[in-house]
Write a protein that holds these residues in place. Structure first.
Motif, PDB file in Angstrom:
ATOM      1  N   ALA A 307      83.235 -12.417  86.831  1.00 52.20           N
ATOM      2  CA  ALA A 307      82.711 -12.453  85.442  1.00 52.20           C
ATOM      3  C   ALA A 307      81.392 -12.754  85.480  1.00 52.20           C
ATOM      4  CB  ALA A 307      83.539 -13.280  84.736  1.00 52.20           C
ATOM      5  N   ARG A 308      80.675 -12.438  84.313  1.00 54.42           N
ATOM      6  CA  ARG A 308      79.174 -13.052  84.019  1.00 54.42           C
ATOM      7  C   ARG A 308      79.266 -14.208  83.386  1.00 54.42           C
ATOM      8  NH1 ARG A 308      73.946 -11.096  84.225  1.00 54.42           N
ATOM      9  NH2 ARG A 308      72.591 -11.626  82.389  1.00 54.42           N
ATOM     10  N   LEU A 309      78.380 -15.162  83.459  1.00 54.05           N
ATOM     11  CA  LEU A 309      78.215 -16.051  82.717  1.00 54.05           C
ATOM     12  C   LEU A 309      77.553 -15.656  81.463  1.00 54.05           C
ATOM     13  CD1 LEU A 309      76.702 -18.739  84.932  1.00 54.05           C
ATOM     14  CD2 LEU A 309      78.547 -18.988  83.961  1.00 54.05           C
ATOM     15  N   PRO A 310      77.931 -16.401  80.232  1.00 55.41           N
ATOM     16  CA  PRO A 310      77.501 -16.136  79.012  1.00 55.41           C
ATOM     17  C   PRO A 310      76.225 -16.187  78.873  1.00 55.41           C
ATOM     18  CG  PRO A 310      79.759 -17.223  78.852  1.00 55.41           C
ATOM     19  CD  PRO A 310      79.220 -17.356  80.289  1.00 55.41           C
ATOM     20  N   ASP A 311      75.291 -15.276  78.088  1.00 63.65           N
ATOM     21  CA  ASP A 311      73.842 -15.345  77.797  1.00 63.65           C
ATOM     22  C   ASP A 311      73.498 -16.660  77.472  1.00 63.65           C
ATOM     23  OD1 ASP A 311      73.873 -12.811  78.705  1.00 63.65           O
ATOM     24  OD2 ASP A 311      73.611 -11.914  76.930  1.00 63.65           O
ATOM     25  N   GLY A 312      74.229 -17.469  76.712  1.00 59.34           N
ATOM     26  CA  GLY A 312      73.720 -18.798  76.335  1.00 59.34           C
ATOM     27  C   GLY A 312      73.802 -19.747  77.249  1.00 59.34           C
ATOM     28  N   VAL A 313      74.872 -19.479  78.222  1.00 59.64           N
ATOM     29  CA  VAL A 313      74.830 -20.575  79.261  1.00 59.64           C
ATOM     30  C   VAL A 313      73.682 -20.288  80.153  1.00 59.64           C
ATOM     31  CG1 VAL A 313      76.123 -21.315  81.369  1.00 59.64           C
ATOM     32  CG2 VAL A 313      77.344 -20.979  79.151  1.00 59.64           C
ATOM     33  N   LEU A 314      73.306 -19.009  80.642  1.00 58.13           N
ATOM     34  CA  LEU A 314      72.268 -18.589  81.358  1.00 58.13           C
ATOM     35  C   LEU A 314      71.049 -19.042  80.720  1.00 58.13           C
ATOM     36  CD1 LEU A 314      73.352 -15.162  82.539  1.00 58.13           C
ATOM     37  CD2 LEU A 314      72.935 -17.082  84.193  1.00 58.13           C
ATOM     38  N   LYS A 315      70.767 -19.073  79.462  1.00 64.90           N
ATOM     39  CA  LYS A 315      69.553 -19.468  78.718  1.00 64.90           C
ATOM     40  C   LYS A 315      69.321 -21.064  78.867  1.00 64.90           C
ATOM     41  CE  LYS A 315      67.336 -19.861  74.236  1.00 64.90           C
ATOM     42  NZ  LYS A 315      67.288 -19.325  72.983  1.00 64.90           N
ATOM     43  N   ALA A 316      70.687 -21.688  78.758  1.00 61.72           N
ATOM     44  CA  ALA A 316      70.372 -23.334  79.060  1.00 61.72           C
ATOM     45  C   ALA A 316      70.082 -23.453  80.396  1.00 61.72           C
ATOM     46  CB  ALA A 316      71.628 -23.801  78.394  1.00 61.72           C
ATOM     47  N   LEU A 317      70.924 -22.851  81.175  1.00 61.03           N
ATOM     48  CA  LEU A 317      70.516 -23.148  82.654  1.00 61.03           C
ATOM     49  C   LEU A 317      68.893 -22.971  83.109  1.00 61.03           C
ATOM     50  CD1 LEU A 317      73.401 -21.570  84.428  1.00 61.03           C
ATOM     51  CD2 LEU A 317      72.870 -24.068  84.321  1.00 61.03           C
ATOM     52  N   ARG A 318      68.333 -21.826  82.541  1.00 63.91           N
ATOM     53  CA  ARG A 318      67.059 -21.362  82.676  1.00 63.91           C
ATOM     54  C   ARG A 318      66.152 -22.609  82.225  1.00 63.91           C
ATOM     55  NH1 ARG A 318      63.953 -16.945  84.192  1.00 63.91           N
ATOM     56  NH2 ARG A 318      65.804 -15.685  84.318  1.00 63.91           N
ATOM     57  N   GLU A 319      66.355 -22.977  81.053  1.00 64.13           N
ATOM     58  CA  GLU A 319      65.731 -24.193  80.183  1.00 64.13           C
ATOM     59  C   GLU A 319      65.628 -25.259  81.161  1.00 64.13           C
ATOM     60  OE1 GLU A 319      67.437 -24.254  76.438  1.00 64.13           O
ATOM     61  OE2 GLU A 319      66.314 -22.429  75.629  1.00 64.13           O
ATOM     62  N   ALA A 320      66.925 -25.702  81.651  1.00 69.34           N
ATOM     63  CA  ALA A 320      67.254 -26.923  82.416  1.00 69.34           C
ATOM     64  C   ALA A 320      66.553 -26.696  83.619  1.00 69.34           C
ATOM     65  CB  ALA A 320      68.604 -27.280  82.631  1.00 69.34           C
ATOM     66  N   TRP A 321      66.277 -25.546  84.399  1.00 68.04           N
ATOM     67  CA  TRP A 321      65.337 -25.423  85.442  1.00 68.04           C
ATOM     68  C   TRP A 321      64.059 -25.745  85.036  1.00 68.04           C
ATOM     69  CZ3 TRP A 321      63.942 -25.574  89.876  1.00 68.04           C
ATOM     70  CH2 TRP A 321      62.684 -24.986  90.495  1.00 68.04           C
ATOM     71  N   GLY A 322      63.471 -25.267  83.891  1.00 69.33           N
ATOM     72  CA  GLY A 322      61.981 -25.357  83.586  1.00 69.33           C
ATOM     73  C   GLY A 322      61.633 -27.046  83.502  1.00 69.33           C
ATOM     74  N   GLU A 323      62.677 -27.810  83.150  1.00 66.36           N
ATOM     75  CA  GLU A 323      62.555 -28.899  83.153  1.00 66.36           C
ATOM     76  C   GLU A 323      62.535 -29.640  84.691  1.00 66.36           C
ATOM     77  OE1 GLU A 323      65.744 -30.569  80.666  1.00 66.36           O
ATOM     78  OE2 GLU A 323      65.008 -29.477  78.822  1.00 66.36           O
ATOM     79  N   VAL A 324      63.262 -29.357  85.361  1.00 66.27           N
ATOM     80  CA  VAL A 324      63.383 -29.548  86.532  1.00 66.27           C
ATOM     81  C   VAL A 324      62.268 -29.559  87.358  1.00 66.27           C
ATOM     82  CG1 VAL A 324      64.712 -29.676  88.894  1.00 66.27           C
ATOM     83  CG2 VAL A 324      66.113 -30.023  86.745  1.00 66.27           C
ATOM     84  N   ALA A 325      61.892 -28.380  87.252  1.00 66.38           N
ATOM     85  CA  ALA A 325      60.642 -27.858  87.921  1.00 66.38           C
ATOM     86  C   ALA A 325      59.253 -28.499  87.430  1.00 66.38           C
ATOM     87  CB  ALA A 325      60.437 -26.358  87.592  1.00 66.38           C
ATOM     88  N   LYS A 326      59.146 -28.911  86.302  1.00 65.00           N
ATOM     89  CA  LYS A 326      58.229 -29.557  85.685  1.00 65.00           C
ATOM     90  C   LYS A 326      58.006 -30.943  86.517  1.00 65.00           C
ATOM     91  CE  LYS A 326      55.720 -30.917  81.401  1.00 65.00           C
ATOM     92  NZ  LYS A 326      55.918 -30.933  80.008  1.00 65.00           N
ATOM     93  N   GLU A 327      59.254 -31.736  86.510  1.00 69.23           N
ATOM     94  CA  GLU A 327      59.333 -32.976  87.090  1.00 69.23           C
ATOM     95  C   GLU A 327      59.046 -32.958  88.689  1.00 69.23           C
ATOM     96  OE1 GLU A 327      63.261 -34.689  84.427  1.00 69.23           O
ATOM     97  OE2 GLU A 327      63.288 -34.284  86.563  1.00 69.23           O
TER      98      GLU A 327
END
Length: 376
Positions: A307-327
């Motif tokens: 199955a594919r992760l829902p778009d909302g979950v992928l969006k949240a993961l991408r935003e979380a990655w942005g925070e981790v990358a910035k740190e």
């Protein structure tokens, strides 16, 4: 795709010589080799692992064949005198001649290494090849190890495949389902999931099926679909969520002790560089086919739901990655520099391509005709 720029001035001489060597391969000849060179080469992944570990065997056979037996990689399986996480230091110290692994193993020592091994929402295999050949990827790769005062020459040398997504015993319909989820994952991906409430759990890969059965974990990522199937995860779990956002590509590197590399003749250096360049291209295509076949087998033979992760979950993961990358960028300047360079290169590649001058119509075509002059 945007028009690719000429090779950056920052690209290392090794990348240029590698390109010349590749041209010679395509023309049917290889650089001349002067004397036999044997390299004791521990590897990070066992050669029994489909696509991931078999790349080391392919490289060793290719070098031996192309050099008429004058360049030999004496492969050492994981744990045969060297543990995977020891490879980088042993190559740098000259305790072994070379190593074949993925740079992500050295993240604790050199923070930017995951950016050259595969990282959340990072380049796929084609993206890495483009960055190495037309951007600053090769120069930055070597600079990273040089700045860390590691005496190694690094060559990107194959792809092990895009990782599978998350194997899960429970449905992931939205981000709430990640809260409290006990998932086997490590590295940057683990930090991303932690932001959304998941609980990373370290479990050795060989123990995953049992960990699932004993409810020690409810979800896990391991390797590529082909390797996951070989490890038997389908016997414990019947649901995979894709895509493998945490590692869209697994880039493999050949490390050679700097003194050993400098002692080689130019013909030998060119041959190794060009062979790895061919490996990058061939493994990119081979791995894609291998993983597609593995997913098909998981679905049709093992009754695994993909199955594919829902778009909302992928969006949240991408935003979380942005925070981790910035740190991470705030902690390590080179991490920030590399990540920004990748983003800049990808943006340039995606920019609309301006039409070539010869494709434009003559100035007279389509131009508004002059209005008659009423004074005439």
């Amino acid at each position: 795709m945007g028009r690719r720029s000429a090779i950056s001035k920052g690209v290392s001489k090794g990348a240029v010589s590698g390109a010349l060597g590749l041209a010679m391969v395509l023309l049917g000849s290889a650089p001349a080799v002067s004397e036999t060179a044997t390299f004791a080469t521990p590897i990070a992944y066992g050669t029994h692992l489909p696509g991931l570990g078999t790349q080391a065997l392919t490289l060793a056979r290719s070098l031996k064949k192309r050099s008429d037996g004058q360049i030999v990689l004496d492969l050492k399986e994981p744990g045969d005198g060297t543990l995977p996480h020891e490879i980088l230091d042993k190559v740098s110290d000259g305790k072994v001649d070379a190593g074949f692994a993925t740079a992500s193993f050295w993240a604790a020592k050199v923070p930017a290494t995951p950016l050259f091994g595969g990282f959340p929402f990072g380049p796929d295999a084609s993206g890495y090849v483009a960055w190495f050949e037309h951007g600053n990827g090769r120069a930055l790769y070597q600079e990273m190890y040089d700045q860390a005062k590691l005496k190694v020459h690094v060559i990107p040398c194959g792809f092990g495949g895009a990782e599978a997504g998350i194997w899960s015993k429970q449905e992931i319909a939205d981000t709430k389902d990640l809260d409290g989820l006990r998932v086997r994952i490590f590295g940057l991906g683990a930090r991303v999931l932690s932001r959304l409430g998941a609980v990373p759990v370290l479990v050795p890969g060989g123990q995953l099926p049992q960990a699932f059965k004993e409810d020690k974990i409810a979800a896990a990522e391991l390797y590529t679909p082909a390797v996951d199937r070989a490890k038997g995860l389908q016997d414990a779990v019947k649901l995979i969520y894709g895509p493998g956002w945490h590692q869209p590509a697994t880039l493999l590197e050949l490390l050679i002790n700097k003194d050993r590399w400098d002692a080689l003749g130019k013909g030998q250096q060119d041959l190794i560089e060009s062979t790895c360049q061919v490996m990058l291209r061939s493994s990119r295509a081979e791995s894609a086919g291998l993983q597609a076949a593995a997913l098909a087998s998981l679905r049709t033979e093992d009754n695994v739901q993909i199955a594919r992760l829902p778009d909302g979950v992928l969006k949240a993961l991408r935003e979380a990655w942005g925070e981790v990358a910035k740190e991470e960028g705030a902690r390590d300047y080179f991490f920030k520099q590399v990540l920004e360079d990748i983003a800049k290169f990808e943006a340039a590649e995606a920019a609309p391509q301006a039409p070539a001058p010869e494709a434009l119509p003559p100035a007279s075509e389509g131009a508004p005709k002059d209005k008659p002059d009423p004074a005439r």
